[in-house]
Write a protein that holds these residues in place. Sequence first.
Motif, mmCIF file in Angstrom:
data_model
loop_
_atom_site.group_PDB
_atom_site.id
_atom_site.type_symbol
_atom_site.label_atom_id
_atom_site.label_comp_id
_atom_site.label_asym_id
_atom_site.label_seq_id
_atom_site.Cartn_x
_atom_site.Cartn_y
_atom_site.Cartn_z
ATOM 1 N N VAL A 1 -15.424 22.650 -36.646
ATOM 2 C CA VAL A 1 -15.989 21.292 -36.611
ATOM 3 C C VAL A 1 -16.553 20.914 -37.980
ATOM 4 C CG1 VAL A 1 -17.910 19.932 -35.692
ATOM 5 C CG2 VAL A 1 -16.442 21.193 -34.146
ATOM 6 N N LEU A 2 -17.270 21.859 -38.628
ATOM 7 C CA LEU A 2 -17.819 21.575 -39.950
ATOM 8 C C LEU A 2 -16.699 21.383 -40.969
ATOM 9 C CD1 LEU A 2 -20.885 24.009 -40.068
ATOM 10 C CD2 LEU A 2 -20.877 21.562 -39.708
ATOM 11 N N ALA A 3 -15.641 22.200 -40.845
ATOM 12 C CA ALA A 3 -14.490 22.046 -41.753
ATOM 13 C C ALA A 3 -13.847 20.683 -41.549
ATOM 14 C CB ALA A 3 -13.474 23.154 -41.499
ATOM 15 N N LEU A 4 -13.806 20.265 -40.270
ATOM 16 C CA LEU A 4 -13.235 18.954 -39.947
ATOM 17 C C LEU A 4 -14.091 17.842 -40.543
ATOM 18 C CD1 LEU A 4 -10.796 18.061 -38.277
ATOM 19 C CD2 LEU A 4 -12.302 17.784 -36.343
ATOM 20 N N ARG A 5 -15.422 18.010 -40.456
ATOM 21 C CA ARG A 5 -16.331 17.015 -41.025
ATOM 22 C C ARG A 5 -16.140 16.908 -42.536
ATOM 23 N NH1 ARG A 5 -22.306 18.713 -41.980
ATOM 24 N NH2 ARG A 5 -21.100 19.863 -43.490
ATOM 25 N N ASP A 6 -16.092 18.077 -43.212
ATOM 26 C CA ASP A 6 -15.919 18.080 -44.664
ATOM 27 C C ASP A 6 -14.592 17.446 -45.053
ATOM 28 O OD1 ASP A 6 -18.347 19.300 -44.842
ATOM 29 O OD2 ASP A 6 -17.538 21.331 -45.046
ATOM 30 N N LEU B 1 -14.761 13.724 -44.693
ATOM 31 C CA LEU B 1 -15.483 13.122 -45.815
ATOM 32 C C LEU B 1 -14.598 13.068 -47.042
ATOM 33 C CD1 LEU B 1 -19.002 14.782 -45.407
ATOM 34 C CD2 LEU B 1 -18.426 12.387 -45.087
ATOM 35 N N GLU B 2 -13.849 14.149 -47.264
ATOM 36 C CA GLU B 2 -12.973 14.207 -48.439
ATOM 37 C C GLU B 2 -11.846 13.182 -48.325
ATOM 38 O OE1 GLU B 2 -10.989 17.767 -51.060
ATOM 39 O OE2 GLU B 2 -12.492 18.226 -49.554
ATOM 40 N N VAL B 3 -11.283 13.085 -47.106
ATOM 41 C CA VAL B 3 -10.218 12.094 -46.889
ATOM 42 C C VAL B 3 -10.788 10.691 -47.071
ATOM 43 C CG1 VAL B 3 -8.707 11.095 -45.135
ATOM 44 C CG2 VAL B 3 -8.820 13.562 -45.422
ATOM 45 N N GLY B 4 -12.003 10.499 -46.532
ATOM 46 C CA GLY B 4 -12.666 9.201 -46.702
ATOM 47 C C GLY B 4 -12.927 8.883 -48.157
ATOM 48 N N ASN C 1 -4.615 14.415 -49.268
ATOM 49 C CA ASN C 1 -3.874 15.677 -49.122
ATOM 50 C C ASN C 1 -4.756 16.759 -48.522
ATOM 51 O OD1 ASN C 1 -1.354 14.864 -50.231
ATOM 52 N ND2 ASN C 1 -2.329 14.831 -52.231
ATOM 53 N N LYS C 2 -5.874 16.359 -47.911
ATOM 54 C CA LYS C 2 -6.800 17.338 -47.349
ATOM 55 C C LYS C 2 -6.456 17.580 -45.880
ATOM 56 C CE LYS C 2 -10.329 20.029 -47.328
ATOM 57 N NZ LYS C 2 -10.308 21.264 -48.103
ATOM 58 N N TYR C 3 -6.118 18.825 -45.571
ATOM 59 C CA TYR C 3 -5.808 19.193 -44.185
ATOM 60 C C TYR C 3 -6.756 20.301 -43.745
ATOM 61 C CZ TYR C 3 -1.509 16.555 -44.772
ATOM 62 O OH TYR C 3 -0.627 15.561 -44.990
ATOM 63 N N VAL C 4 -6.832 20.507 -42.442
ATOM 64 C CA VAL C 4 -7.651 21.609 -41.918
ATOM 65 C C VAL C 4 -6.725 22.635 -41.265
ATOM 66 C CG1 VAL C 4 -9.703 20.212 -41.524
ATOM 67 C CG2 VAL C 4 -8.001 20.393 -39.723
ATOM 68 N N ASP D 1 -0.287 10.480 -41.434
ATOM 69 C CA ASP D 1 0.073 9.077 -41.166
ATOM 70 C C ASP D 1 -0.617 8.143 -42.156
ATOM 71 O OD1 ASP D 1 1.570 9.961 -39.123
ATOM 72 O OD2 ASP D 1 0.141 9.453 -37.534
ATOM 73 N N LEU D 2 -1.894 8.475 -42.448
ATOM 74 C CA LEU D 2 -2.661 7.642 -43.379
ATOM 75 C C LEU D 2 -2.017 7.651 -44.761
ATOM 76 C CD1 LEU D 2 -5.281 5.985 -43.638
ATOM 77 C CD2 LEU D 2 -6.437 8.065 -44.331
ATOM 78 N N ARG D 3 -1.621 8.864 -45.178
ATOM 79 C CA ARG D 3 -0.994 8.982 -46.494
ATOM 80 C C ARG D 3 0.329 8.214 -46.521
ATOM 81 N NH1 ARG D 3 0.675 14.782 -48.620
ATOM 82 N NH2 ARG D 3 2.151 14.452 -46.980
ATOM 83 N N GLN D 4 1.093 8.366 -45.423
ATOM 84 C CA GLN D 4 2.378 7.673 -45.354
ATOM 85 C C GLN D 4 2.169 6.160 -45.391
ATOM 86 O OE1 GLN D 4 4.679 9.017 -42.073
ATOM 87 N NE2 GLN D 4 6.430 7.735 -42.545
#
Lengths: 519, 144
Positions: free
Chosen positions: A187-192, A195-198, A203-206, A227-230
């Motif tokens: 969950v914390l990795a997802l949050r980080d 934030l990075e994607v935001g 290119n940030k994946y979990v 999808d966002l990148r595309q």
Amino acid sequence: MRFGVKSKIWITIIGIVMIFAFFLLIFFPMQQEKYLLKNYEKEVQTLANTVALGVKIALTEQNFEGVQTAIDFVNKDKRLTFVAMIQTDSSFNEQTKKADVKKNVFKSYPETFSPDPGWISNDTMIIKWSPFSTDMMKGQIMLGFDTSEIIKSKKEIRQTSLLVCGLILLLGFLVGLWLARQISVPVLALRDAALEVGGGNRNKYVIATQTDEIGELGRAFNEMVSDLRQAEEENIKSNKNLAASNAHLEEALVELKSAQSQLIHSEKMASLGQLTAGIAHEIKNPLNFINNFAEITSELLNEASQANLTPEQRDLVNQAKDNLIKINTHGKRADSIVKNMLQHSRATAGEFQFSDINDLCNEFMHLAYHGIRATNNVFNCTLETNFDPRLRPVKVMREDLGRVILNLLNNAFYAVNEKYHRLQNENTDEAHEFRRIVTVSTQANEGNVKIRIRDNGNGIPEEIMDRIFNPFFTTKPTGSGTGLGLSLSYDIVVKGHNGNLQVESVAGRYTQFTITLPA
Amino acid sequence: MLAVITSLILFFAGFHGFAQDQNLSVISNTKGVPDDMKMEDLRSVLKGEKQRWGDGTKVVVALMKTNTPAGSSTLKKIYGMTSDELNKYWLALVFQGKAKAPAFFNSAAELQVFVEQTPGAIGIVDSPGSGNHKKITIDGKKTF
């Protein structure tokens, strides 16, 4: 106060462990000790009852087998502190009017132990009573059992509870770590990552290898980022296409404005041309009369001057002849203007034929240079050519296009000469360095041919740039130009050849006319 | 005269008393118990003071209940106690683990069977029957 996922997990785990610890360390041991003590007391009471029953049978039926067995059983018990037979004797007290009860120890085991009939249970010993009553004897069996076994059992229970509690704590810690790894860390990795994607990193994946909902969330996040990148790439592509379209539109708009300007100019020129032709036609007949009668009158005056005339009469005749000469001179000049105007009106009347543009330019360049040298033998100018050898014959009205080149070259020669004289008059350093140069170049392009005539003369001031193609507009002194050359050239190129005539100039430095013809 | 009558009454009463004290015989199991015993030894055994026979066999005492004539005679001749005193006596010994209590019987036959079947058993009866037991002489006498 804000608690993170990890804190909540640990609070939950610690809470559960504390509840377990409470039950294991306090509640369960207390219950077990209670039941243990209760059972122990019950057991001692049963033994006391058994002994009492045995005593009763022995005393009433003279059968000692029961009491023997019971006593043997009790005596063998290691927990036994003492067993005593208390004899109760009652007597009526006359003073108190109540029965006095005396309790005496009849016998006890061990013999050396002297229990007090008034003893009650305490922490170290459980004492139980069981009464018996026979005709011969009344009393109670008093059993004393030590509680060391109970205390030992309690200690063992507490030690076991402590051990189990420790195991629960360890298990809770391990479960907490496992949960933290399984829930909190992803969950914390997802949050980080969010934030990075935001922040712009698309290119940030979990890592989403789990098969549970957390894993599904991670995979959904990765798909969302993808999808966002595309979508962003498509957006950028669309923006680029839009920018290109805008550029094309702007270019088209510029071309449209230019075409509109040219159209307006063409219409204006056409109107002026028609007007000019009409005026010229109407003026030509009376002008012919003026010129013809001026010539005839001049001949008549010549004949009259041969007659005998008084000096005053001869002076008058001579003055009249001079006037007629002036009338004839200016009449011819007017005739020339009218002819030019008529030529202007039939500018597109020639026939198209394939012509070598390089040859045409070369021919009219020399024609123009020698023409000006004929009227001004001190004129000197460097002619430079840069003809494109790839140029193919182009279908043009040769004579008309020649007149255009001739007009433009005449203007170029005039401009460099004017600049030369101006510099001479100013007597600057530039005057010594200045070299009159006129350059004629051609260029073959895809779909068109360009002819450029460039001079390093005075250039055209910005303020008159939009009027140079107007009929009768000239910067030359009166008598030196009719103001129809550029106007005529414009009509020949634009209307006659469906081409384009553009001018580029920097005042004081150069002027370049570019003729564009469709190929 | 009155004195004579009183003496006679007392004589007969005493006679009658003696007439109630039955002759008692000692029987025993064939194992452990000696064939002849002194009265003091017998008393010692019957009071639980002696726990084992000479060969190591455990002493088991069998008595007639004190409400029987034989039991009553035994009280007088051996123990010199009342019934209650005897009971208390044995209760005290048993309670303190000093001796094994005697087995009391309502009939001589039961006592005789018990003695015959229990090694080291010794019993007091008024009329010993025949059986697989020994008749112990006390001070050389078959009865006392």
